[in-house]
Scaffold this motif. Sequence first.
Motif, PDB file in Angstrom:
ATOM      1  N   ALA A  86       0.807  -1.217   0.000  1.00 37.40           N
ATOM      2  CA  ALA A  86       0.000   0.000   0.000  1.00 37.40           C
ATOM      3  C   ALA A  86       0.841   1.269   0.000  1.00 37.40           C
ATOM      4  N   ILE A  87       1.982   1.259   0.707  1.00 35.66           N
ATOM      5  CA  ILE A  87       2.701   2.530   0.896  1.00 35.66           C
ATOM      6  C   ILE A  87       3.970   2.663   0.061  1.00 35.66           C
ATOM      7  N   LEU A  88       4.289   1.644  -0.739  1.00 38.43           N
ATOM      8  CA  LEU A  88       5.468   1.738  -1.610  1.00 38.43           C
ATOM      9  C   LEU A  88       5.095   1.680  -3.092  1.00 38.43           C
ATOM     10  N   ARG A  89       3.844   1.871  -3.398  1.00 38.11           N
ATOM     11  CA  ARG A  89       3.390   1.583  -4.761  1.00 38.11           C
ATOM     12  C   ARG A  89       3.665   2.690  -5.771  1.00 38.11           C
ATOM     13  N   SER A  90       4.093   3.857  -5.324  1.00 37.35           N
ATOM     14  CA  SER A  90       4.362   4.950  -6.263  1.00 37.35           C
ATOM     15  C   SER A  90       5.412   5.880  -5.669  1.00 37.35           C
TER      16      SER A  90
ATOM     17  N   ASN B 108       5.121   9.014  -5.085  1.00 35.39           N
ATOM     18  CA  ASN B 108       4.475   9.873  -4.094  1.00 35.39           C
ATOM     19  C   ASN B 108       4.316   9.158  -2.755  1.00 35.39           C
ATOM     20  N   HIS B 109       3.957   7.874  -2.809  1.00 38.20           N
ATOM     21  CA  HIS B 109       3.816   7.115  -1.575  1.00 38.20           C
ATOM     22  C   HIS B 109       5.171   6.940  -0.885  1.00 38.20           C
ATOM     23  N   ARG B 110       6.212   6.723  -1.667  1.00 37.71           N
ATOM     24  CA  ARG B 110       7.554   6.578  -1.089  1.00 37.71           C
ATOM     25  C   ARG B 110       8.018   7.893  -0.455  1.00 37.71           C
ATOM     26  N   ASN B 111       7.679   8.989  -1.080  1.00 38.29           N
ATOM     27  CA  ASN B 111       8.006  10.286  -0.483  1.00 38.29           C
ATOM     28  C   ASN B 111       7.284  10.471   0.847  1.00 38.29           C
ATOM     29  N   TRP B 112       6.037   9.966   0.905  1.00 42.63           N
ATOM     30  CA  TRP B 112       5.290  10.037   2.169  1.00 42.63           C
ATOM     31  C   TRP B 112       6.002   9.226   3.256  1.00 42.63           C
ATOM     32  N   VAL B 113       6.519   8.055   2.903  1.00 47.28           N
ATOM     33  CA  VAL B 113       7.249   7.237   3.872  1.00 47.28           C
ATOM     34  C   VAL B 113       8.438   8.024   4.427  1.00 47.28           C
ATOM     35  N   GLU B 114       9.200   8.651   3.543  1.00 46.31           N
ATOM     36  CA  GLU B 114      10.356   9.439   3.992  1.00 46.31           C
ATOM     37  C   GLU B 114       9.912  10.580   4.912  1.00 46.31           C
ATOM     38  N   HIS B 115       8.812  11.226   4.516  1.00 43.49           N
ATOM     39  CA  HIS B 115       8.335  12.376   5.290  1.00 43.49           C
ATOM     40  C   HIS B 115       7.868  11.952   6.674  1.00 43.49           C
ATOM     41  N   ILE B 116       7.034  10.923   6.760  1.00 44.60           N
ATOM     42  CA  ILE B 116       6.469  10.538   8.050  1.00 44.60           C
ATOM     43  C   ILE B 116       7.545   9.926   8.949  1.00 44.60           C
TER      44      ILE B 116
ATOM     45  N   SER C 281      15.097   1.371  15.247  1.00 41.28           N
ATOM     46  CA  SER C 281      15.329   1.808  13.871  1.00 41.28           C
ATOM     47  C   SER C 281      16.788   1.752  13.460  1.00 41.28           C
ATOM     48  N   GLY C 282      17.698   2.054  14.364  1.00 43.58           N
ATOM     49  CA  GLY C 282      19.094   2.126  13.971  1.00 43.58           C
ATOM     50  C   GLY C 282      19.372   3.450  13.288  1.00 43.58           C
ATOM     51  N   PRO C 283      20.602   3.671  12.856  1.00 44.64           N
ATOM     52  CA  PRO C 283      20.964   4.933  12.201  1.00 44.64           C
ATOM     53  C   PRO C 283      20.117   5.176  10.963  1.00 44.64           C
ATOM     54  N   PRO C 284      19.377   6.300  10.894  1.00 45.20           N
ATOM     55  CA  PRO C 284      18.458   6.529   9.784  1.00 45.20           C
ATOM     56  C   PRO C 284      19.138   6.625   8.429  1.00 45.20           C
ATOM     57  N   THR C 285      20.389   7.088   8.382  1.00 46.18           N
ATOM     58  CA  THR C 285      21.059   7.229   7.090  1.00 46.18           C
ATOM     59  C   THR C 285      21.366   5.873   6.466  1.00 46.18           C
ATOM     60  N   GLU C 286      21.326   4.816   7.263  1.00 46.79           N
ATOM     61  CA  GLU C 286      21.652   3.500   6.734  1.00 46.79           C
ATOM     62  C   GLU C 286      20.420   2.728   6.248  1.00 46.79           C
ATOM     63  N   LEU C 287      19.247   3.274   6.466  1.00 41.70           N
ATOM     64  CA  LEU C 287      18.028   2.563   6.099  1.00 41.70           C
ATOM     65  C   LEU C 287      17.590   2.915   4.683  1.00 41.70           C
ATOM     66  N   GLN C 288      17.217   1.912   3.931  1.00 41.20           N
ATOM     67  CA  GLN C 288      16.623   2.134   2.632  1.00 41.20           C
ATOM     68  C   GLN C 288      15.134   2.406   2.795  1.00 41.20           C
ATOM     69  N   ASN C 289      14.502   2.841   1.710  1.00 40.52           N
ATOM     70  CA  ASN C 289      13.092   3.228   1.768  1.00 40.52           C
ATOM     71  C   ASN C 289      12.215   2.098   2.284  1.00 40.52           C
ATOM     72  N   ALA C 290      12.445   0.878   1.813  1.00 41.72           N
ATOM     73  CA  ALA C 290      11.633  -0.261   2.250  1.00 41.72           C
ATOM     74  C   ALA C 290      11.844  -0.555   3.726  1.00 41.72           C
ATOM     75  N   GLU C 291      13.047  -0.329   4.233  1.00 43.67           N
ATOM     76  CA  GLU C 291      13.320  -0.558   5.655  1.00 43.67           C
ATOM     77  C   GLU C 291      12.654   0.514   6.518  1.00 43.67           C
ATOM     78  N   LYS C 292      12.603   1.733   6.022  1.00 44.16           N
ATOM     79  CA  LYS C 292      11.887   2.780   6.752  1.00 44.16           C
ATOM     80  C   LYS C 292      10.393   2.458   6.804  1.00 44.16           C
ATOM     81  N   ALA C 293       9.855   1.927   5.710  1.00 47.44           N
ATOM     82  CA  ALA C 293       8.455   1.497   5.701  1.00 47.44           C
ATOM     83  C   ALA C 293       8.243   0.373   6.706  1.00 47.44           C
ATOM     84  N   ALA C 294       9.188  -0.559   6.776  1.00 49.26           N
ATOM     85  CA  ALA C 294       9.103  -1.663   7.735  1.00 49.26           C
ATOM     86  C   ALA C 294       9.177  -1.133   9.167  1.00 49.26           C
ATOM     87  N   ALA C 295      10.037  -0.139   9.405  1.00 47.40           N
ATOM     88  CA  ALA C 295      10.149   0.452  10.738  1.00 47.40           C
ATOM     89  C   ALA C 295       8.846   1.124  11.147  1.00 47.40           C
TER      90      ALA C 295
END
Length: 345
Positions: free
Chosen positions: A182-186, A188-196, A208-222
């Motif tokens: 649902a949240i990685l499908r576009s 715009n949705h990926r930008n929302w993940v980064e923002h939130i 979460s661990g160091p945020p600079t080391e997380l990829q977009n999918a890992e931030k969504a998982a977090a």
Amino acid sequence: MQQIEISDLLHNPDFYLFGWENGHALFLNMNRESYASSIFFDDRITPVNDDVVRVPLAPLLAAVSQTSATSQGVGWIFHMAHTGSTLLARALDRPSKNLVIREPLFLRMLGVEAGAQHRITPDWNQLLQLATVMLGKRYPKDEAVIVKANVPVNGIISDLLAKSSQPKALLLHFGLEDYLTAILRSPNHRNWVEHIFSELQLGTHPESGPPTELQNAEKAAALWLFQIRIYADALAANPGVRSLDANVLFDEPLLCLKAASDYFGCPIDHEEARSIVSGDLFSTYSKNPNAAFDNARRKERVAETRFALADEFKLARSWVELRTAISPLPGRLAQPLCSENSALL
């Protein structure tokens, strides 16, 4: 300008608390029709007019401190993004039976301020007390108030539920892969993940661990893990709270609408419920009634997206499994509203 008494602000729902800034509470003028027509109660709200009533916060907070701040009679819909919460909240909205408030901005402000680390202060607690009193207002025919919060409010669920001796809340959720879909499908949705992720300061959360080391999918998982843990804790602490798998809502809307109406104390008969789920609301996009959308199209989109996200599913699942090996999750969320929830992982 007409003098407005603090008692009117505290008890009359025509004065809607929109937010606060620079030591002032901001009220908008509403009526029963404008509540019903406002799909969201943020910048998209549709008040009676454009007037903003600015009231100094200090005397308002002082008055609230003398009241019994309680959300008794307020039902909550807490949700992860894209789990059908707007659809359910709009289906439940029956002006002769309840007052439904969707995503009030002032609650979001409190959630963002607390952040993932739940950093609250005495001033924050005073504002929460004000928010709770304001959400308890209703019109004479409304038997219940139902508040659909938004994602940042999930971090303060325990504070809100503590305001009632018998809290009523639905926790709308997805399992991990459905949520990622649902949240990685576009973009715009990926930008929302980064923002939130940034807005909630999830990078400072111990898991979460160091945020600079997380990829977009890992931030969504977090983000998913952060919310699921809160939901599991809320269910364990509150036997009257209910969970609802979003797939059950999408696949069995009639069952869920009737069950949710009963749960919130505003029962609906079978024919009225059937009319709602067979009408325009369930054949258009809930956030934009001009766009056609239904469950069949949703499933097509899910199938298309899942294939494209296969590698990111593996990355996100590995991230979650590493953390849940140390601190396990339940297999499913407890206390389902009407049908068994799907597995979380």
